[in-house]
Design a protein around this motif. Structure first.
Motif, PDB file in Angstrom:
ATOM      1  N   PRO A  71       0.826  -1.206   0.000  1.00 18.45           N
ATOM      2  CA  PRO A  71       0.000   0.000   0.000  1.00 18.45           C
ATOM      3  C   PRO A  71       0.864   1.263   0.000  1.00 18.45           C
ATOM      4  O   PRO A  71       1.951   1.288   0.568  1.00 18.45           O
ATOM      5  CB  PRO A  71      -0.800  -0.119   1.302  1.00 18.45           C
ATOM      6  N   PHE A  72       0.385   2.282  -0.660  1.00 19.50           N
ATOM      7  CA  PHE A  72       1.046   3.591  -0.776  1.00 19.50           C
ATOM      8  C   PHE A  72       2.360   3.520  -1.544  1.00 19.50           C
ATOM      9  O   PHE A  72       3.250   4.335  -1.331  1.00 19.50           O
ATOM     10  CB  PHE A  72       1.271   4.222   0.606  1.00 19.50           C
ATOM     11  N   SER A  73       2.498   2.549  -2.457  1.00 20.69           N
ATOM     12  CA  SER A  73       3.747   2.426  -3.219  1.00 20.69           C
ATOM     13  C   SER A  73       3.677   3.126  -4.569  1.00 20.69           C
ATOM     14  O   SER A  73       4.506   2.884  -5.438  1.00 20.69           O
ATOM     15  CB  SER A  73       4.131   0.955  -3.380  1.00 20.69           C
ATOM     16  N   GLY A  74       2.679   3.993  -4.753  1.00 21.36           N
ATOM     17  CA  GLY A  74       2.658   4.866  -5.903  1.00 21.36           C
ATOM     18  C   GLY A  74       1.708   4.469  -7.014  1.00 21.36           C
ATOM     19  O   GLY A  74       1.183   3.350  -7.048  1.00 21.36           O
ATOM     20  N   PRO A  75       1.488   5.397  -7.952  1.00 21.66           N
ATOM     21  CA  PRO A  75       0.528   5.152  -9.028  1.00 21.66           C
ATOM     22  C   PRO A  75       0.937   4.047  -9.994  1.00 21.66           C
ATOM     23  O   PRO A  75       0.069   3.360 -10.535  1.00 21.66           O
ATOM     24  CB  PRO A  75       0.410   6.501  -9.736  1.00 21.66           C
ATOM     25  N   GLY A  78      -0.228   1.068  -8.476  1.00 25.42           N
ATOM     26  CA  GLY A  78      -1.686   1.066  -8.554  1.00 25.42           C
ATOM     27  C   GLY A  78      -2.180   0.584  -9.904  1.00 25.42           C
ATOM     28  O   GLY A  78      -3.128  -0.202  -9.993  1.00 25.42           O
ATOM     29  N   ILE A  79      -1.535   1.051 -10.969  1.00 20.70           N
ATOM     30  CA  ILE A  79      -1.920   0.595 -12.303  1.00 20.70           C
ATOM     31  C   ILE A  79      -1.695  -0.906 -12.432  1.00 20.70           C
ATOM     32  O   ILE A  79      -2.540  -1.633 -12.962  1.00 20.70           O
ATOM     33  CB  ILE A  79      -1.159   1.378 -13.388  1.00 20.70           C
ATOM     34  N   ALA A  80      -0.557  -1.392 -11.926  1.00 22.59           N
ATOM     35  CA  ALA A  80      -0.266  -2.828 -11.987  1.00 22.59           C
ATOM     36  C   ALA A  80      -1.344  -3.634 -11.252  1.00 22.59           C
ATOM     37  O   ALA A  80      -1.814  -4.659 -11.759  1.00 22.59           O
ATOM     38  CB  ALA A  80       1.113  -3.113 -11.399  1.00 22.59           C
ATOM     39  N   ALA A  81      -1.763  -3.155 -10.082  1.00 22.19           N
ATOM     40  CA  ALA A  81      -2.811  -3.846  -9.323  1.00 22.19           C
ATOM     41  C   ALA A  81      -4.133  -3.814 -10.087  1.00 22.19           C
ATOM     42  O   ALA A  81      -4.873  -4.801 -10.122  1.00 22.19           O
ATOM     43  CB  ALA A  81      -2.972  -3.209  -7.948  1.00 22.19           C
ATOM     44  N   GLY A  82      -4.420  -2.692 -10.713  1.00 23.06           N
ATOM     45  CA  GLY A  82      -5.644  -2.588 -11.500  1.00 23.06           C
ATOM     46  C   GLY A  82      -5.652  -3.531 -12.688  1.00 23.06           C
ATOM     47  O   GLY A  82      -6.652  -4.174 -12.975  1.00 23.06           O
ATOM     48  N   LEU A  83      -4.511  -3.624 -13.367  1.00 23.27           N
ATOM     49  CA  LEU A  83      -4.406  -4.537 -14.507  1.00 23.27           C
ATOM     50  C   LEU A  83      -4.623  -5.982 -14.078  1.00 23.27           C
ATOM     51  O   LEU A  83      -5.299  -6.756 -14.769  1.00 23.27           O
ATOM     52  CB  LEU A  83      -3.049  -4.381 -15.197  1.00 23.27           C
ATOM     53  N   ARG A  84      -4.068  -6.349 -12.916  1.00 23.93           N
ATOM     54  CA  ARG A  84      -4.279  -7.717 -12.410  1.00 23.93           C
ATOM     55  C   ARG A  84      -5.763  -7.978 -12.140  1.00 23.93           C
ATOM     56  O   ARG A  84      -6.300  -9.027 -12.485  1.00 23.93           O
ATOM     57  CB  ARG A  84      -3.457  -7.955 -11.142  1.00 23.93           C
ATOM     58  N   ALA A 150       4.995  -6.177 -17.573  1.00 24.14           N
ATOM     59  CA  ALA A 150       5.282  -7.604 -17.375  1.00 24.14           C
ATOM     60  C   ALA A 150       6.653  -7.825 -16.743  1.00 24.14           C
ATOM     61  O   ALA A 150       7.663  -7.282 -17.194  1.00 24.14           O
ATOM     62  CB  ALA A 150       5.199  -8.337 -18.709  1.00 24.14           C
ATOM     63  N   GLY A 151       6.664  -8.619 -15.675  1.00 24.16           N
ATOM     64  CA  GLY A 151       7.904  -9.038 -15.037  1.00 24.16           C
ATOM     65  C   GLY A 151       8.652  -7.944 -14.293  1.00 24.16           C
ATOM     66  O   GLY A 151       9.815  -8.133 -13.948  1.00 24.16           O
ATOM     67  N   GLN A 152       8.015  -6.824 -14.029  1.00 18.14           N
ATOM     68  CA  GLN A 152       8.689  -5.724 -13.348  1.00 18.14           C
ATOM     69  C   GLN A 152       8.018  -5.418 -12.018  1.00 18.14           C
ATOM     70  O   GLN A 152       6.805  -5.567 -11.887  1.00 18.14           O
ATOM     71  CB  GLN A 152       8.670  -4.473 -14.221  1.00 18.14           C
ATOM     72  N   ASP A 153       8.804  -4.955 -11.065  1.00 11.64           N
ATOM     73  CA  ASP A 153       8.273  -4.512  -9.778  1.00 11.64           C
ATOM     74  C   ASP A 153       7.939  -3.027  -9.900  1.00 11.64           C
ATOM     75  O   ASP A 153       8.837  -2.208 -10.083  1.00 11.64           O
ATOM     76  CB  ASP A 153       9.304  -4.734  -8.672  1.00 11.64           C
ATOM     77  N   PRO A 154       6.656  -2.663  -9.827  1.00 10.77           N
ATOM     78  CA  PRO A 154       6.283  -1.270 -10.036  1.00 10.77           C
ATOM     79  C   PRO A 154       6.355  -0.396  -8.788  1.00 10.77           C
ATOM     80  O   PRO A 154       6.144   0.818  -8.869  1.00 10.77           O
ATOM     81  CB  PRO A 154       4.837  -1.385 -10.515  1.00 10.77           C
ATOM     82  N   ALA A 155       6.639  -0.984  -7.630  1.00  9.61           N
ATOM     83  CA  ALA A 155       6.607  -0.224  -6.376  1.00  9.61           C
ATOM     84  C   ALA A 155       7.577   0.952  -6.421  1.00  9.61           C
ATOM     85  O   ALA A 155       8.749   0.803  -6.780  1.00  9.61           O
ATOM     86  CB  ALA A 155       6.927  -1.130  -5.200  1.00  9.61           C
ATOM     87  N   ASP A 156       7.045   2.113  -6.078  1.00  9.57           N
ATOM     88  CA  ASP A 156       7.833   3.345  -5.940  1.00  9.57           C
ATOM     89  C   ASP A 156       8.559   3.749  -7.215  1.00  9.57           C
ATOM     90  O   ASP A 156       9.612   4.382  -7.157  1.00  9.57           O
ATOM     91  CB  ASP A 156       8.804   3.223  -4.764  1.00  9.57           C
ATOM     92  N   ARG A 157       8.015   3.391  -8.367  1.00 14.33           N
ATOM     93  CA  ARG A 157       8.565   3.821  -9.654  1.00 14.33           C
ATOM     94  C   ARG A 157       7.598   4.790 -10.314  1.00 14.33           C
ATOM     95  O   ARG A 157       6.405   4.793 -10.017  1.00 14.33           O
ATOM     96  CB  ARG A 157       8.797   2.616 -10.559  1.00 14.33           C
TER      97      ARG A 157
END
Length: 193
Positions: A71-75, A78-84, A150-157
């Protein structure tokens, strides 16, 4: 004129609202409706909508819910979570991303859909008169957006770090279409409560 593109929408509502003393922007109200409700209403033509935010956020009926990890790791997260979350729905050719803190974003939605109907870019990004691209008021080809994550960690990017390989087209919009609520002055300007 042709039909509007079939799209899903990812609505981001998971920020800390630090400049509003922690008061959740998504719960601010304008004429009786919360900002998250106004944003979901702006994409009522979507084949599916997911709101990425806290689990206790009240949502309109029929809207999916997701949370970025952590949580709170940025937009971008958030987009990655939405896509899932949208994987549970039938495929849509396009995915719109909207931050829930733009009270007048409904003016940008038809402009983005019209641009996609007429163009051949990988994505269409709102650009108000100040010239700053708004990746959280944008429409992307779903397959290209998913491939970028795909295959990337989106947190805080940054969101833009995922868009580098996409052919993006700027879509001019009026200033108010992407004006967001960041400060108490903005709350007053948009008559929010």
């Amino acid at each position: 004129m042709g039909d509007a593109p079939v799209f899903h929408a990812v609505v981001l509502a998971g920020g800390r609202s630090s400049r509003l003393d922690g008061r959740p922007k998504a719960r601010l109200r304008q004429e009786g409706r919360t900002l998250v409700e106004l944003t979901v209403q702006a994409v009522r033509a979507a084949a599916g909508v997911v709101v990425v935010g806290p689990p206790d956020l009240p949502l309109p009926e029929g809207v999916l819910r997701a949370r970025e990890d952590p949580p709170f790791s940025g937009p971008a997260a958030g987009i990655a979570a939405g896509l899932r979350a949208l994987e549970a729905l039938p495929h849509a050719r396009w995915t719109m991303t909207l931050a829930c803190d733009m009270p007048v974003v409904s003016r940008a939605v038809p402009v983005l859909l019209d641009a996609a109907r007429r163009g051949d870019a990988d994505g269409y990004v709102c650009v108000p008169p100040d010239g700053r691209r708004q990746p959280l008021a944008a429409l992307y080809r779903s397959d290209r957006l998913r491939a970028a994550y795909a295959g990337q960690d989106p947190a805080d990017r940054s969101v833009f770090s995922f868009l580098r390989g996409l052919r993006l087209s700027d879509v001019p919009v009026p200033e108010e279409a992407t004006a967001d609520v960041d400060t108490w002055e903005d709350v007053l300007r948009f008559r929010l409560g």
